[in-house]
Design a protein around this motif. Structure first.
Motif, PDB file in Angstrom:
ATOM      1  N   SER A  57       0.834  -1.174   0.008  1.00 27.34           N
ATOM      2  CA  SER A  57      -0.025   0.037  -0.056  1.00 27.34           C
ATOM      3  C   SER A  57       0.918   1.409  -0.094  1.00 27.34           C
ATOM      4  O   SER A  57       1.172   1.893   1.103  1.00 27.34           O
ATOM      5  CB  SER A  57      -0.956   0.072   1.255  1.00 27.34           C
ATOM      6  OG  SER A  57      -1.617   1.155   1.175  1.00 27.34           O
ATOM      7  N   PRO A  58       1.259   1.705  -1.203  1.00 23.06           N
ATOM      8  CA  PRO A  58       2.304   2.773  -1.403  1.00 23.06           C
ATOM      9  C   PRO A  58       1.776   3.966  -0.992  1.00 23.06           C
ATOM     10  O   PRO A  58       0.392   4.353  -0.903  1.00 23.06           O
ATOM     11  CB  PRO A  58       2.876   2.700  -2.657  1.00 23.06           C
ATOM     12  CG  PRO A  58       1.541   2.308  -3.544  1.00 23.06           C
ATOM     13  CD  PRO A  58       0.832   1.196  -2.445  1.00 23.06           C
ATOM     14  N   GLN A  59       2.584   4.952  -0.310  1.00 23.35           N
ATOM     15  CA  GLN A  59       1.943   6.451   0.398  1.00 23.35           C
ATOM     16  C   GLN A  59       2.302   7.427  -0.709  1.00 23.35           C
ATOM     17  O   GLN A  59       1.556   8.230  -0.702  1.00 23.35           O
ATOM     18  CB  GLN A  59       2.487   6.657   1.685  1.00 23.35           C
ATOM     19  CG  GLN A  59       2.057   5.588   2.732  1.00 23.35           C
ATOM     20  CD  GLN A  59       0.564   5.237   3.071  1.00 23.35           C
ATOM     21  OE1 GLN A  59      -0.099   6.298   3.160  1.00 23.35           O
ATOM     22  NE2 GLN A  59       0.066   4.362   2.425  1.00 23.35           N
ATOM     23  N   ARG A  60       3.405   7.206  -1.686  1.00 26.05           N
ATOM     24  CA  ARG A  60       3.573   7.967  -2.403  1.00 26.05           C
ATOM     25  C   ARG A  60       3.824   7.122  -3.901  1.00 26.05           C
ATOM     26  O   ARG A  60       4.517   6.163  -3.848  1.00 26.05           O
ATOM     27  CB  ARG A  60       4.962   8.790  -2.079  1.00 26.05           C
ATOM     28  CG  ARG A  60       4.844   9.639  -0.990  1.00 26.05           C
ATOM     29  CD  ARG A  60       6.089  10.644  -0.752  1.00 26.05           C
ATOM     30  NE  ARG A  60       7.163   9.772  -0.608  1.00 26.05           N
ATOM     31  CZ  ARG A  60       8.423  10.603  -0.452  1.00 26.05           C
ATOM     32  NH1 ARG A  60       8.369  11.832  -0.185  1.00 26.05           N
ATOM     33  NH2 ARG A  60       9.476   9.881   0.004  1.00 26.05           N
ATOM     34  N   LEU A  61       3.778   7.774  -4.915  1.00 29.44           N
ATOM     35  CA  LEU A  61       4.216   7.599  -6.115  1.00 29.44           C
ATOM     36  C   LEU A  61       4.983   8.519  -6.735  1.00 29.44           C
ATOM     37  O   LEU A  61       4.965   9.936  -7.114  1.00 29.44           O
ATOM     38  CB  LEU A  61       2.885   7.420  -7.237  1.00 29.44           C
ATOM     39  CG  LEU A  61       3.304   6.853  -8.730  1.00 29.44           C
ATOM     40  CD1 LEU A  61       3.908   5.598  -8.692  1.00 29.44           C
ATOM     41  CD2 LEU A  61       2.010   7.098  -9.332  1.00 29.44           C
ATOM     42  N   LEU A  62       6.394   8.007  -7.197  1.00 31.21           N
ATOM     43  CA  LEU A  62       7.413   8.941  -7.650  1.00 31.21           C
ATOM     44  C   LEU A  62       7.805   8.491  -9.151  1.00 31.21           C
ATOM     45  O   LEU A  62       8.476   7.317  -9.211  1.00 31.21           O
ATOM     46  CB  LEU A  62       8.438   8.965  -6.707  1.00 31.21           C
ATOM     47  CG  LEU A  62       8.458   9.184  -5.258  1.00 31.21           C
ATOM     48  CD1 LEU A  62       9.822   8.801  -4.568  1.00 31.21           C
ATOM     49  CD2 LEU A  62       7.860  10.385  -4.897  1.00 31.21           C
ATOM     50  N   HIS A 128      -4.952   3.341  -9.703  1.00 33.01           N
ATOM     51  CA  HIS A 128      -5.441   2.154  -9.013  1.00 33.01           C
ATOM     52  C   HIS A 128      -4.870   2.378  -7.511  1.00 33.01           C
ATOM     53  O   HIS A 128      -5.632   1.609  -6.775  1.00 33.01           O
ATOM     54  CB  HIS A 128      -4.255   1.055  -9.462  1.00 33.01           C
ATOM     55  CG  HIS A 128      -4.410  -0.185  -8.442  1.00 33.01           C
ATOM     56  ND1 HIS A 128      -5.301  -0.922  -8.857  1.00 33.01           N
ATOM     57  CD2 HIS A 128      -3.554  -0.884  -7.775  1.00 33.01           C
ATOM     58  CE1 HIS A 128      -4.905  -1.969  -8.117  1.00 33.01           C
ATOM     59  NE2 HIS A 128      -4.140  -1.833  -7.493  1.00 33.01           N
ATOM     60  N   TYR A 129      -3.865   3.151  -7.002  1.00 26.71           N
ATOM     61  CA  TYR A 129      -3.828   3.344  -5.547  1.00 26.71           C
ATOM     62  C   TYR A 129      -4.420   4.641  -5.122  1.00 26.71           C
ATOM     63  O   TYR A 129      -3.874   5.098  -3.952  1.00 26.71           O
ATOM     64  CB  TYR A 129      -2.071   3.651  -5.240  1.00 26.71           C
ATOM     65  CG  TYR A 129      -1.421   2.151  -5.545  1.00 26.71           C
ATOM     66  CD1 TYR A 129      -1.725   1.259  -4.590  1.00 26.71           C
ATOM     67  CD2 TYR A 129      -0.731   2.096  -6.708  1.00 26.71           C
ATOM     68  CE1 TYR A 129      -1.308  -0.166  -4.780  1.00 26.71           C
ATOM     69  CE2 TYR A 129      -0.148   0.565  -6.808  1.00 26.71           C
ATOM     70  CZ  TYR A 129      -0.256  -0.261  -5.844  1.00 26.71           C
ATOM     71  OH  TYR A 129       0.164  -1.618  -6.084  1.00 26.71           O
ATOM     72  N   GLY A 130      -5.232   5.454  -5.642  1.00 19.14           N
ATOM     73  CA  GLY A 130      -6.214   6.145  -5.262  1.00 19.14           C
ATOM     74  C   GLY A 130      -5.228   7.420  -5.006  1.00 19.14           C
ATOM     75  O   GLY A 130      -5.319   8.338  -4.129  1.00 19.14           O
ATOM     76  N   MET A 131      -4.200   8.010  -6.068  1.00 18.50           N
ATOM     77  CA  MET A 131      -3.546   9.072  -6.061  1.00 18.50           C
ATOM     78  C   MET A 131      -3.592  10.125  -7.194  1.00 18.50           C
ATOM     79  O   MET A 131      -3.899   9.558  -8.345  1.00 18.50           O
ATOM     80  CB  MET A 131      -2.087   8.513  -6.030  1.00 18.50           C
ATOM     81  CG  MET A 131      -1.642   7.696  -4.674  1.00 18.50           C
ATOM     82  SD  MET A 131       0.120   7.507  -4.574  1.00 18.50           S
ATOM     83  CE  MET A 131       0.348   6.134  -3.713  1.00 18.50           C
ATOM     84  N   GLY A 132      -3.483  11.445  -6.788  1.00 12.11           N
ATOM     85  CA  GLY A 132      -3.355  12.195  -7.885  1.00 12.11           C
ATOM     86  C   GLY A 132      -2.125  12.470  -8.103  1.00 12.11           C
ATOM     87  O   GLY A 132      -1.134  12.050  -7.461  1.00 12.11           O
ATOM     88  N   ASN A 190      10.290   2.393   2.019  1.00 11.62           N
ATOM     89  CA  ASN A 190       9.624   1.171   1.328  1.00 11.62           C
ATOM     90  C   ASN A 190       7.827   1.537   1.318  1.00 11.62           C
ATOM     91  O   ASN A 190       7.299   0.563   0.972  1.00 11.62           O
ATOM     92  CB  ASN A 190       9.805  -0.080   2.617  1.00 11.62           C
ATOM     93  CG  ASN A 190       9.361   0.148   3.738  1.00 11.62           C
ATOM     94  OD1 ASN A 190       8.632   1.214   4.220  1.00 11.62           O
ATOM     95  ND2 ASN A 190       9.645  -0.810   4.794  1.00 11.62           N
ATOM     96  N   THR A 191       7.550   2.412   1.497  1.00 13.58           N
ATOM     97  CA  THR A 191       6.275   2.610   1.235  1.00 13.58           C
ATOM     98  C   THR A 191       6.195   3.793  -0.042  1.00 13.58           C
ATOM     99  O   THR A 191       5.001   4.302  -0.507  1.00 13.58           O
ATOM    100  CB  THR A 191       5.439   3.413   2.188  1.00 13.58           C
ATOM    101  OG1 THR A 191       5.922   4.659   2.670  1.00 13.58           O
ATOM    102  CG2 THR A 191       5.264   2.764   3.513  1.00 13.58           C
ATOM    103  N   ASP A 192       7.206   3.899  -0.625  1.00  9.96           N
ATOM    104  CA  ASP A 192       7.297   4.749  -1.919  1.00  9.96           C
ATOM    105  C   ASP A 192       7.270   3.683  -3.178  1.00  9.96           C
ATOM    106  O   ASP A 192       8.056   2.794  -3.356  1.00  9.96           O
ATOM    107  CB  ASP A 192       8.670   5.394  -2.243  1.00  9.96           C
ATOM    108  CG  ASP A 192       8.523   6.675  -1.129  1.00  9.96           C
ATOM    109  OD1 ASP A 192       7.628   7.155  -0.593  1.00  9.96           O
ATOM    110  OD2 ASP A 192       9.724   6.908  -0.845  1.00  9.96           O
ATOM    111  N   LEU A 193       6.283   4.089  -4.116  1.00  3.73           N
ATOM    112  CA  LEU A 193       6.126   3.259  -5.408  1.00  3.73           C
ATOM    113  C   LEU A 193       7.142   4.184  -6.432  1.00  3.73           C
ATOM    114  O   LEU A 193       6.451   5.161  -6.656  1.00  3.73           O
ATOM    115  CB  LEU A 193       4.942   2.844  -5.676  1.00  3.73           C
ATOM    116  CG  LEU A 193       4.943   2.058  -6.864  1.00  3.73           C
ATOM    117  CD1 LEU A 193       5.523   0.813  -7.118  1.00  3.73           C
ATOM    118  CD2 LEU A 193       3.312   1.793  -7.434  1.00  3.73           C
ATOM    119  N   VAL A 194       7.841   3.656  -6.818  1.00  5.57           N
ATOM    120  CA  VAL A 194       8.885   4.311  -7.827  1.00  5.57           C
ATOM    121  C   VAL A 194       8.532   3.849  -9.314  1.00  5.57           C
ATOM    122  O   VAL A 194       8.798   2.617  -9.617  1.00  5.57           O
ATOM    123  CB  VAL A 194      10.356   4.510  -7.434  1.00  5.57           C
ATOM    124  CG1 VAL A 194      10.996   5.472  -8.516  1.00  5.57           C
ATOM    125  CG2 VAL A 194      10.450   5.008  -6.325  1.00  5.57           C
TER     126      VAL A 194
END
Length: 398
Positions: A57-62, A128-132, A190-194
């Protein structure tokens, strides 16, 4: 133990029983029990001791890479990877693909763009992860006001940040990573999806050296560049990020390659070979254990379409869908253009507004042409890669 694992164990034990009836000597009860217990322990060990892998469950998308990953911010700006970076003024939400226009209350198209429609691949992952997504300008600091690129969750802050730049090469990734570190005051966790997609420009740059340099020489250049990208991805993963790295689609199948092959037979095959060796170098360098790095095989995904266009409903996998494009150069360095930012999809007729053709060639739709311009893939290509990336992120034990 999961139900699937239990079914596997039971299925194997049943198979042993069948073989016994085929002439094997039936073991005693204690031996049979010990065999099943041993099998259970082996299967559980292979599955990590029986522990359930928790969902990532990533908290950030980079987002790092080239223009396949960019969306113009709400300020209508994109930036190149030049030194110094050059600002490109366009519509807010513009992408290097086919763009969708906003509609008025009667269904007539407006000049502004609807960034939520006709998503690029990183938007699919973000959604998919509910991020803008926000568009971070180069050389940003913690005090920089970062405009939204496409944030359907506003007024909530966008948790995805795009550092990708137009014209980026493998050598640009280090500066993009530094921009992330300085602008957020953080590194990777480890909660960053890059996500990383880059390399097309490196292949085209090396191709421009041919035939002054030999085919083997330019192929060696791109293979080394792929390895360099793998090393950078490893560094991000070692710093704590969970990385999705996309391979480069076949550059020998683009409209540019078709034009080159018309000038000299064998040019498209060379571009294909260069793409293969770039991706081979990348794969060879990656610490690809599936736990911190997920390989998104965009090359194989789009090659399926290229090899079987009719099966996938394509009208063309070798021509550009958009009109008004400058023809690709016959020789010399690859010269990028920004005309694709003005490519728009047709709109349907409504009770009060007629249909509009957009800026696509006759017969093209957003889904039946693989390439938007001479080099960049279109809407359906983005969709396929985005779905593949989501599958990889969900199935990897991040």
């Amino acid at each position: 133990m999961s139900a699937a694992t239990l079914r596997l164990v039971l299925g194997v034990s049943m198979s042993v029983g069948i073989d016994l009836h085929r002439g094997w000597r039936r073991p005693g009860p204690r031996v049979a029990a010990a065999s099943v217990l041993g099998l259970l322990l082996v299967v559980m060990a292979a599955c990590g001791g029986g522990d359930r892998v928790s969902s990532f469950s990533p908290q950030r998308l980079l987002v790092f890479g080239d223009e396949a990953n960019v969306i113009a911010g709400s300020d209508g700006l994109l930036y190149t990877a030049d030194a110094p970076p050059v600002a490109i003024t366009t519509q807010a939400g513009a992408k290097y693909s086919v763009n969708a226009r906003n509609l008025d209350a009667g269904g007539a198209p407006l000049a502004t763009y609807n960034c939520n429609a006709l998503a690029v691949w990183v938007q699919a992952v973000a959604g998919h992860y509910g991020m803008g997504l926000a568009a971070v300008p180069p050389n940003a600091t913690t005090a920089t006001v970062v405009p939204d690129a496409c944030n359907p969750y506003a007024p909530n802050a966008a948790r995805g940040r795009i550092y990708a730049q137009v014209g980026a090469r493998v050598g640009s990734i280090a500066a993009q990573v530094a921009n992330h570190q300085v602008s957020t005051g953080t590194g990777f966790s480890n909660t960053d999806l890059v996500t990383v997609m880059v390399g097309q420009r490196d292949i085209l740059d090396a191709y421009a050296l041919y035939p002054a340099q030999s085919e083997d020489a330019v192929v060696s250049i791109v293979e080394a560049t792929g390895r360099a990208l793998g090393a950078q991805v490893n560094a991000i993963a070692q710093a704590g990020g969970r990385v999705l790295i996309a391979t480069v689609p076949n550059q020998g199948a683009t409209p540019f390659a078709a034009a080159q092959n018309a000038l000299a037979d064998g040019r498209a095959a060379l571009l294909s070979r260069m793409t293969q060796r770039f991706n081979a170098g990348l794969r060879a360098a990656l610490v690809n254990d599936g736990r911190v790095i997920g390989l998104v095989q965009a090359d194989e995904q789009l090659q399926l379409v290229i090899n079987n266009p009719a099966v996938f409903g394509y009208a063309s996998v070798s021509a550009a869908a958009c009109t008004g494009l400058t023809p690709p150069p016959g020789s010399g360095p690859f010269t990028p253009t920004n005309e694709l930012l003005g490519c728009v999809a047709p709109t349907a007729a409504t009770a009060s507004a007629p249909a509009t053709p957009g800026t696509l060639v006759t017969g093209a739709t957003v889904g039946n042409y693989l390439w938007a311009d001479h080099y960049r893939f279109g809407v359906d290509g983005h969709s396929r890669i985005g779905n593949l990336a989501i599958t990889r992120a969900v199935n990897n034990p991040f």
